[in-house]
Design a protein around this motif. Structure first.
Motif, PDB file in Angstrom:
ATOM      1  N   LEU A  99      -2.466   1.078 -39.699  1.00 33.74           N
ATOM      2  CA  LEU A  99      -1.391   1.038 -38.711  1.00 33.74           C
ATOM      3  C   LEU A  99      -1.728   0.008 -37.639  1.00 33.74           C
ATOM      4  CD1 LEU A  99      -0.743   4.863 -38.233  1.00 33.74           C
ATOM      5  CD2 LEU A  99       0.721   3.224 -39.442  1.00 33.74           C
ATOM      6  N   PRO A 100      -0.729  -0.671 -37.081  1.00 31.28           N
ATOM      7  CA  PRO A 100      -1.022  -1.666 -36.050  1.00 31.28           C
ATOM      8  C   PRO A 100      -1.523  -0.997 -34.768  1.00 31.28           C
ATOM      9  CG  PRO A 100       1.350  -1.369 -36.290  1.00 31.28           C
ATOM     10  CD  PRO A 100       0.706  -0.600 -37.399  1.00 31.28           C
ATOM     11  N   ALA A 101      -2.604  -1.539 -34.217  1.00 36.74           N
ATOM     12  CA  ALA A 101      -3.121  -1.046 -32.939  1.00 36.74           C
ATOM     13  C   ALA A 101      -2.361  -1.672 -31.780  1.00 36.74           C
ATOM     14  CB  ALA A 101      -4.612  -1.364 -32.822  1.00 36.74           C
ATOM     15  N   LEU A 102      -1.964  -2.926 -31.930  1.00 32.09           N
ATOM     16  CA  LEU A 102      -1.197  -3.654 -30.920  1.00 32.09           C
ATOM     17  C   LEU A 102      -0.033  -4.350 -31.611  1.00 32.09           C
ATOM     18  CD1 LEU A 102      -4.148  -5.393 -29.012  1.00 32.09           C
ATOM     19  CD2 LEU A 102      -2.853  -3.403 -28.210  1.00 32.09           C
ATOM     20  N   ASP A 103       1.097  -4.439 -30.914  1.00 33.07           N
ATOM     21  CA  ASP A 103       2.252  -5.098 -31.500  1.00 33.07           C
ATOM     22  C   ASP A 103       3.052  -5.818 -30.430  1.00 33.07           C
ATOM     23  OD1 ASP A 103       4.181  -5.653 -33.667  1.00 33.07           O
ATOM     24  OD2 ASP A 103       5.485  -4.331 -32.493  1.00 33.07           O
ATOM     25  N   ASP A 104       3.206  -7.121 -30.585  1.00 33.84           N
ATOM     26  CA  ASP A 104       4.050  -7.941 -29.713  1.00 33.84           C
ATOM     27  C   ASP A 104       3.719  -7.745 -28.230  1.00 33.84           C
ATOM     28  OD1 ASP A 104       5.977  -9.883 -29.244  1.00 33.84           O
ATOM     29  OD2 ASP A 104       7.587  -8.405 -29.030  1.00 33.84           O
ATOM     30  N   VAL A 105       2.432  -7.862 -27.913  1.00 34.15           N
ATOM     31  CA  VAL A 105       2.001  -7.738 -26.519  1.00 34.15           C
ATOM     32  C   VAL A 105       2.145  -9.090 -25.835  1.00 34.15           C
ATOM     33  CG1 VAL A 105       0.069  -7.246 -24.968  1.00 34.15           C
ATOM     34  CG2 VAL A 105       0.399  -5.871 -27.036  1.00 34.15           C
ATOM     35  N   ASN A 106       2.877  -9.102 -24.743  1.00 42.07           N
ATOM     36  CA  ASN A 106       3.051 -10.313 -23.938  1.00 42.07           C
ATOM     37  C   ASN A 106       2.623  -9.993 -22.511  1.00 42.07           C
ATOM     38  OD1 ASN A 106       4.683 -12.372 -25.738  1.00 42.07           O
ATOM     39  ND2 ASN A 106       5.592 -10.341 -26.088  1.00 42.07           N
ATOM     40  N   LEU A 107       1.730 -10.824 -21.977  1.00 42.45           N
ATOM     41  CA  LEU A 107       1.189 -10.544 -20.654  1.00 42.45           C
ATOM     42  C   LEU A 107       0.698 -11.842 -20.029  1.00 42.45           C
ATOM     43  CD1 LEU A 107       0.389  -8.233 -18.668  1.00 42.45           C
ATOM     44  CD2 LEU A 107      -1.835  -8.176 -19.822  1.00 42.45           C
ATOM     45  N   THR A 108       1.079 -12.057 -18.784  1.00 43.15           N
ATOM     46  CA  THR A 108       0.599 -13.214 -18.030  1.00 43.15           C
ATOM     47  C   THR A 108      -0.111 -12.718 -16.778  1.00 43.15           C
ATOM     48  OG1 THR A 108       2.413 -14.605 -18.808  1.00 43.15           O
ATOM     49  CG2 THR A 108       1.245 -15.333 -16.831  1.00 43.15           C
ATOM     50  N   ILE A 109      -1.342 -13.180 -16.573  1.00 41.72           N
ATOM     51  CA  ILE A 109      -2.137 -12.768 -15.419  1.00 41.72           C
ATOM     52  C   ILE A 109      -2.486 -14.012 -14.617  1.00 41.72           C
ATOM     53  CG2 ILE A 109      -4.299 -11.707 -14.662  1.00 41.72           C
ATOM     54  CD1 ILE A 109      -4.177 -10.010 -17.233  1.00 41.72           C
ATOM     55  N   GLU A 110      -2.092 -13.997 -13.364  1.00 40.76           N
ATOM     56  CA  GLU A 110      -2.304 -15.168 -12.511  1.00 40.76           C
ATOM     57  C   GLU A 110      -3.743 -15.225 -12.009  1.00 40.76           C
ATOM     58  OE1 GLU A 110      -0.064 -17.406 -12.316  1.00 40.76           O
ATOM     59  OE2 GLU A 110       1.541 -16.242 -13.256  1.00 40.76           O
ATOM     60  N   ARG A 111      -4.127 -16.403 -11.577  1.00 39.52           N
ATOM     61  CA  ARG A 111      -5.479 -16.592 -11.040  1.00 39.52           C
ATOM     62  C   ARG A 111      -5.665 -15.775  -9.765  1.00 39.52           C
ATOM     63  NH1 ARG A 111      -7.267 -22.854 -12.060  1.00 39.52           N
ATOM     64  NH2 ARG A 111      -7.125 -22.747 -14.325  1.00 39.52           N
ATOM     65  N   GLY A 112      -6.789 -15.099  -9.685  1.00 36.91           N
ATOM     66  CA  GLY A 112      -7.105 -14.297  -8.526  1.00 36.91           C
ATOM     67  C   GLY A 112      -6.442 -12.939  -8.508  1.00 36.91           C
ATOM     68  N   GLU A 113      -5.704 -12.600  -9.557  1.00 39.04           N
ATOM     69  CA  GLU A 113      -4.990 -11.326  -9.598  1.00 39.04           C
ATOM     70  C   GLU A 113      -5.920 -10.208 -10.075  1.00 39.04           C
ATOM     71  OE1 GLU A 113      -0.525  -9.859 -11.016  1.00 39.04           O
ATOM     72  OE2 GLU A 113      -1.525 -11.466 -12.104  1.00 39.04           O
ATOM     73  N   PHE A 114      -5.681  -8.985  -9.583  1.00 38.13           N
ATOM     74  CA  PHE A 114      -6.403  -7.796 -10.020  1.00 38.13           C
ATOM     75  C   PHE A 114      -5.400  -6.930 -10.769  1.00 38.13           C
ATOM     76  CE2 PHE A 114     -10.198  -5.033  -8.693  1.00 38.13           C
ATOM     77  CZ  PHE A 114     -10.011  -4.139  -9.744  1.00 38.13           C
ATOM     78  N   VAL A 115      -5.554  -6.870 -12.098  1.00 40.20           N
ATOM     79  CA  VAL A 115      -4.612  -6.151 -12.945  1.00 40.20           C
ATOM     80  C   VAL A 115      -5.313  -4.980 -13.621  1.00 40.20           C
ATOM     81  CG1 VAL A 115      -3.142  -6.299 -14.997  1.00 40.20           C
ATOM     82  CG2 VAL A 115      -3.189  -8.180 -13.355  1.00 40.20           C
ATOM     83  N   CYS A 116      -4.705  -3.802 -13.538  1.00 41.82           N
ATOM     84  CA  CYS A 116      -5.223  -2.626 -14.225  1.00 41.82           C
ATOM     85  C   CYS A 116      -4.384  -2.361 -15.464  1.00 41.82           C
ATOM     86  CB  CYS A 116      -5.196  -1.402 -13.312  1.00 41.82           C
ATOM     87  SG  CYS A 116      -6.437  -1.449 -12.001  1.00 41.82           S
ATOM     88  N   LEU A 117      -5.048  -2.252 -16.622  1.00 41.68           N
ATOM     89  CA  LEU A 117      -4.394  -1.866 -17.862  1.00 41.68           C
ATOM     90  C   LEU A 117      -4.566  -0.361 -18.016  1.00 41.68           C
ATOM     91  CD1 LEU A 117      -5.519  -4.582 -20.453  1.00 41.68           C
ATOM     92  CD2 LEU A 117      -3.348  -4.441 -19.215  1.00 41.68           C
ATOM     93  N   LEU A 118      -3.464   0.345 -18.102  1.00 38.53           N
ATOM     94  CA  LEU A 118      -3.481   1.799 -18.099  1.00 38.53           C
ATOM     95  C   LEU A 118      -2.762   2.323 -19.327  1.00 38.53           C
ATOM     96  CD1 LEU A 118      -4.019   4.431 -16.363  1.00 38.53           C
ATOM     97  CD2 LEU A 118      -1.711   4.103 -15.460  1.00 38.53           C
ATOM     98  N   GLY A 119      -3.261   3.436 -19.851  1.00 39.83           N
ATOM     99  CA  GLY A 119      -2.599   4.070 -20.975  1.00 39.83           C
ATOM    100  C   GLY A 119      -3.423   5.214 -21.501  1.00 39.83           C
ATOM    101  N   ALA A 120      -2.817   6.036 -22.352  1.00 37.68           N
ATOM    102  CA  ALA A 120      -3.525   7.167 -22.946  1.00 37.68           C
ATOM    103  C   ALA A 120      -4.623   6.656 -23.873  1.00 37.68           C
ATOM    104  CB  ALA A 120      -2.537   8.039 -23.714  1.00 37.68           C
ATOM    105  N   SER A 121      -5.580   7.519 -24.157  1.00 37.33           N
ATOM    106  CA  SER A 121      -6.648   7.163 -25.086  1.00 37.33           C
ATOM    107  C   SER A 121      -6.049   6.751 -26.425  1.00 37.33           C
ATOM    108  CB  SER A 121      -7.600   8.344 -25.284  1.00 37.33           C
ATOM    109  OG  SER A 121      -8.247   8.666 -24.076  1.00 37.33           O
TER     110      SER A 121
END
Length: 248
Positions: free
Chosen positions: A21-43
């Motif tokens: 089964l696919p673990a990831l599908d069609d993930v699109n994400l842009t993170i700017e320089r100097g940004e603090f991004v938290c990736l959150l989700g269930a186990s």
């Protein structure tokens, strides 16, 4: 180059095995320089897999990842310090691998330990340090790699609440002082609301970006503050919907 995002993820997919089964599908994400991004989700939602792909530790099945700086430093849940080396020498090893001349490593390592408020424990070995102190050494070692991007995979998950809160303060201070781009994986909603300039929620089976929240940067936050509580409640409601949807 100056306006290029730090990280660009395009149509990313990951499947383990040809019939898996696919673990990831069609993930699109842009993170700017100097940004603090938290990736959150269930186990099991694929957030650690996404981080490993960004780090270059795993290859995607489809799509692409681009880092403006070319590579990133990584910090994991386990400090993974060499037990026979002192805190200073664990940091010096990262400097050595980076090509820092031998005569400069000691002073630079001590400077980095001072950044994480651990200079007075420089000559102690890992077994002489608490869990929180070991993670500070791991953070200093990650900073020693001198990468623009720092990827953190649940680095404080095994720590008690008070120690975790203290390390939140240290990490935020380091981020503000050193202007690094940080991607922080967590399953702790309050931790994400406390730390992130942006919180990105991932669904499960397969992992996709389903929502995000931008947090006004009004200076340092406390985990018990009303703003963090309000955001935590909002994120938790959305997370519960995702968990129920995937359980159906």
């Amino acid at each position: 180059m100056g306006t290029q995002p730090a990280i660009t993820v395009r149509a990313l997919g990951k499947r383990f095995g040809t019939a898996g089964l696919p673990a990831l599908d069609d993930v699109n994400l842009t993170i700017e320089r100097g940004e603090f991004v938290c990736l959150l989700g269930a186990s099991g939602c694929g957030k650690s897999t996404l981080l490993n792909i960004i780090a270059g530790l795993e290859q995607p099945s489809s799509g692409s990842v681009e880092l403006a700086s070319g590579s990133a430093a990584v910090m994991f849940q386990e400090s993974a310090l060499f037990p026979w080396l002192t805190a200073r020498r664990n940091v010096e090893l990262a400097l050595r691998l980076r090509g820092v001349p031998r005569g400069e490593r000691r002073a630079h390592a001590l400077e980095l330990l001072d950044v994480v408020n651990l200079a007075d424990a420089a000559e102690k070995r890992p077994h002489e340090l608490s869990g929180g102190m070991r993670q500070r050494v791991a953070l200093a070692r990650a900073l020693a790699q001198d990468r623009e991007v720092l990827l953190m995979d649940e680095p404080f998950a095994a720590l008690d609440a008070i120690t975790r809160d203290l390390l939140h303060e240290e990490l935020e201070r380091v981020w503000r002082e050193m202007s690094r781009t940080i991607v922080f994986v967590t399953h702790n909603v309050r931790e994400a609301a406390r730390l992130g300039q942006r919180v990105v929620l991932m669904s499960s089976r397969p992992g996709r970006v389903v929502n995000e929240w931008r947090v006004a940067d009004n200076g340092p936050r406390r985990i018990e503050s009303p703003d963090v509580s309000r955001l935590s409640i909002e994120i938790t409601e959305q997370l519960r919907k995702e968990i129920r949807r995937n359980a159906a």
